[in-house]
Design an enzyme around this catalytic site. Structure first.
Site, PDB file in Angstrom:
ATOM      1  N   CYS A  35      18.758  18.453  -9.447  1.00  0.00           N
ATOM      2  CA  CYS A  35      19.117  18.931 -11.060  1.00  0.00           C
ATOM      3  C   CYS A  35      17.788  19.633 -11.341  1.00  0.00           C
ATOM      4  O   CYS A  35      18.306  19.723 -12.736  1.00  0.00           O
ATOM      5  CB  CYS A  35      19.493  17.320 -11.680  1.00  0.00           C
ATOM      6  SG  CYS A  35      17.430  16.520 -11.780  1.00  0.00           S
ATOM      7  N   ALA A  48      -9.345  -8.842   7.745  1.00  0.00           N
ATOM      8  CA  ALA A  48      -7.690  -8.271   8.320  1.00  0.00           C
ATOM      9  C   ALA A  48      -8.656  -7.271   9.554  1.00  0.00           C
ATOM     10  O   ALA A  48      -7.699  -7.341  11.145  1.00  0.00           O
ATOM     11  CB  ALA A  48      -6.970  -7.462   7.774  1.00  0.00           C
ATOM     12  N   CYS A  95      20.476  10.641 -10.289  1.00  0.00           N
ATOM     13  CA  CYS A  95      19.813  11.635  -9.739  1.00  0.00           C
ATOM     14  C   CYS A  95      19.044  11.323  -8.693  1.00  0.00           C
ATOM     15  O   CYS A  95      19.760  10.873  -7.905  1.00  0.00           O
ATOM     16  CB  CYS A  95      19.568  12.754 -10.084  1.00  0.00           C
ATOM     17  SG  CYS A  95      18.518  14.530  -8.079  1.00  0.00           S
ATOM     18  N   HIS A 102       5.573  -0.277  -2.951  1.00  0.00           N
ATOM     19  CA  HIS A 102       5.126  -0.248  -3.887  1.00  0.00           C
ATOM     20  C   HIS A 102       5.537   1.523  -3.622  1.00  0.00           C
ATOM     21  O   HIS A 102       4.809   2.430  -4.009  1.00  0.00           O
ATOM     22  CB  HIS A 102       3.709   0.030  -4.501  1.00  0.00           C
ATOM     23  CG  HIS A 102       3.277  -2.041  -5.159  1.00  0.00           C
ATOM     24  ND1 HIS A 102       2.488  -2.350  -4.927  1.00  0.00           N
ATOM     25  CD2 HIS A 102       4.392  -2.448  -5.395  1.00  0.00           C
ATOM     26  CE1 HIS A 102       2.488  -3.434  -5.413  1.00  0.00           C
ATOM     27  NE2 HIS A 102       4.212  -3.805  -6.109  1.00  0.00           N
ATOM     28  N   THR A 159      -4.535  -9.634   0.775  1.00  0.00           N
ATOM     29  CA  THR A 159      -4.531 -10.543  -0.286  1.00  0.00           C
ATOM     30  C   THR A 159      -4.336 -11.387  -0.341  1.00  0.00           C
ATOM     31  O   THR A 159      -4.506 -12.366   0.015  1.00  0.00           O
ATOM     32  CB  THR A 159      -2.451  -9.858  -0.786  1.00  0.00           C
ATOM     33  OG1 THR A 159      -1.953 -10.041  -1.489  1.00  0.00           O
ATOM     34  CG2 THR A 159      -1.458 -10.432   0.816  1.00  0.00           C
ATOM     35  N   ASN A 188       0.753  -1.161  -0.122  1.00  0.00           N
ATOM     36  CA  ASN A 188       0.179   0.591   0.119  1.00  0.00           C
ATOM     37  C   ASN A 188       0.640   1.480  -0.039  1.00  0.00           C
ATOM     38  O   ASN A 188       2.307   1.047   0.795  1.00  0.00           O
ATOM     39  CB  ASN A 188      -0.782   0.125   0.685  1.00  0.00           C
ATOM     40  CG  ASN A 188      -1.691  -0.907   1.179  1.00  0.00           C
ATOM     41  OD1 ASN A 188      -2.266  -1.801   0.955  1.00  0.00           O
ATOM     42  ND2 ASN A 188      -2.624  -1.626   2.240  1.00  0.00           N
ATOM     43  N   VAL A 189       0.333   2.197  -0.385  1.00  0.00           N
ATOM     44  CA  VAL A 189       0.930   4.404  -0.635  1.00  0.00           C
ATOM     45  C   VAL A 189       0.270   4.556  -0.060  1.00  0.00           C
ATOM     46  O   VAL A 189       0.257   6.238   0.267  1.00  0.00           O
ATOM     47  CB  VAL A 189       1.062   4.027  -2.449  1.00  0.00           C
ATOM     48  CG1 VAL A 189       1.902   2.939  -3.085  1.00  0.00           C
ATOM     49  CG2 VAL A 189      -0.628   3.962  -2.870  1.00  0.00           C
ATOM     50  N   GLU A 232     -10.877 -14.142   0.782  1.00  0.00           N
ATOM     51  CA  GLU A 232     -11.032 -15.425   0.251  1.00  0.00           C
ATOM     52  C   GLU A 232     -10.075 -15.832   0.480  1.00  0.00           C
ATOM     53  O   GLU A 232      -9.308 -15.870   0.292  1.00  0.00           O
ATOM     54  CB  GLU A 232     -11.600 -14.900  -0.845  1.00  0.00           C
ATOM     55  CG  GLU A 232     -12.966 -14.459  -1.584  1.00  0.00           C
ATOM     56  CD  GLU A 232     -12.426 -13.525  -2.474  1.00  0.00           C
ATOM     57  OE1 GLU A 232     -11.978 -13.387  -3.474  1.00  0.00           O
ATOM     58  OE2 GLU A 232     -14.169 -12.597  -2.979  1.00  0.00           O
TER      59      GLU A 232
HETATM   60 ZN   LIG Z   1      17.240  15.610 -10.229  1.00  0.00          ZN
END
Ligand SMILES: [Zn+2]
Length: 247
Positions: free
Chosen positions: A150, A232, A128, A115, A188, A98-99, A215
């Site tokens: 940069c 969960a 960079c 992720h 998951t 998860n993000v 499931e």
């Molecule tokens: Zn950069």
């Protein structure tokens, strides 16, 4: 299910997926059908979309970051965090797909975000690769800011479809899998990457393996010793709260 009965020095590795954040109001981020407030997540989750429309992609991910920031960790995130904090430093690792940053906000001390995160930006220039915290999701920022090192236009530090995992994150995940005596995958399906590969790795390392999901895996995955069907946010507090070190 036998009680966990883990020795104090046991190492435990979690793998969590989108299912763990559903109770926080966040739909699965990757994969078909993922809608966050009716914005089609999958449409903005590919390397192709980023190349075609970097500004549109940036705005979509700002929107998702704002939704994630407004969401609250649920009982599953809190159960894992309390479990981890009750055990010796560094012995519990949470690998998450998860993000949304909800494990960290619940207080989990050691999280590997394979992720990436909606709350970081990174430089797309490989040489960079600077990373900085994303501007506050509530701030009005409509265009990707320049890299402080940069000058290239930054992007969100998330792994899109058709992109590779960050090697450092992959290494951290592998180490946690090889070292653990218990592996718990939650929210998951257990049959696609990375869950299918990670449970095999933990099994080879001799860990007991548990899948917590709505499931059963289909086809069945023989590397899971136990499969606990349920949400969960219901199963994990019951499972982890029974740990003598957290009760
Ligand atoms: Zn950069």
């Amino acid at each position: 299910m036998h009680p966990l009965a883990l020795p104090v020095d046991a190492r435990i590795t979690f793998l969590t997926g989108a299912g763990i954040s559903v109770a926080s109001g966040l739909r699965p981020y990757r994969g078909p059908g993922g809608l966050w407030n009716e914005v089609d997540v999958a449409a903005w989750a590919t390397a192709e979309a980023l190349a075609r429309d970097p500004i549109g992609c940036f705005r979509a991910h700002r929107h998702f970051a704002a939704l994630a920031a407004a969401a609250q960790p649920n009982a599953a995130h809190h159960a894992i965090a309390a479990f981890a904090r009750a055990r010796p430093e560094g012995h519990v690792v949470v690998i998450t797909q998860n993000v949304d940053g909800l494990h960290q906000r619940a207080g989990a001390p050691h999280v590997v975000e394979i992720h990436g995160s909606l709350f970081r930006l990174r430089c797309p220039e490989e040489r960079c690769a600077a990373r900085i915290p994303a501007p506050d999701p509530s701030a009005r920022v409509d265009e990707p800011p320049p890299c402080p090192r940069c000058g290239a236009k930054l992007r969100h530090d998330i792994v899109l479809f058709d992109e590779y995992l960050d090697p450092a994150d992959e290494r951290a995940a592998k180490e946690a899998l090889r070292a653990c005596q218990l592996f718990v995958a939650a929210g998951t399906s257990g049959v696609v990457f990375p869950a299918a590969a990670y449970v095999r790795e933990a099994d080879y390392a001799g860990a007991r393996t548990i899948l917590v999901n709505l499931e059963p895996p289909s086809p069945p995955n023989p590397y899971f010793d136990d499969v606990v069907l349920g949400r969960a946010e219901d199963v994990l507090p019951a499972l982890l709260g029974a740990d003598p070190l957290t009760s």
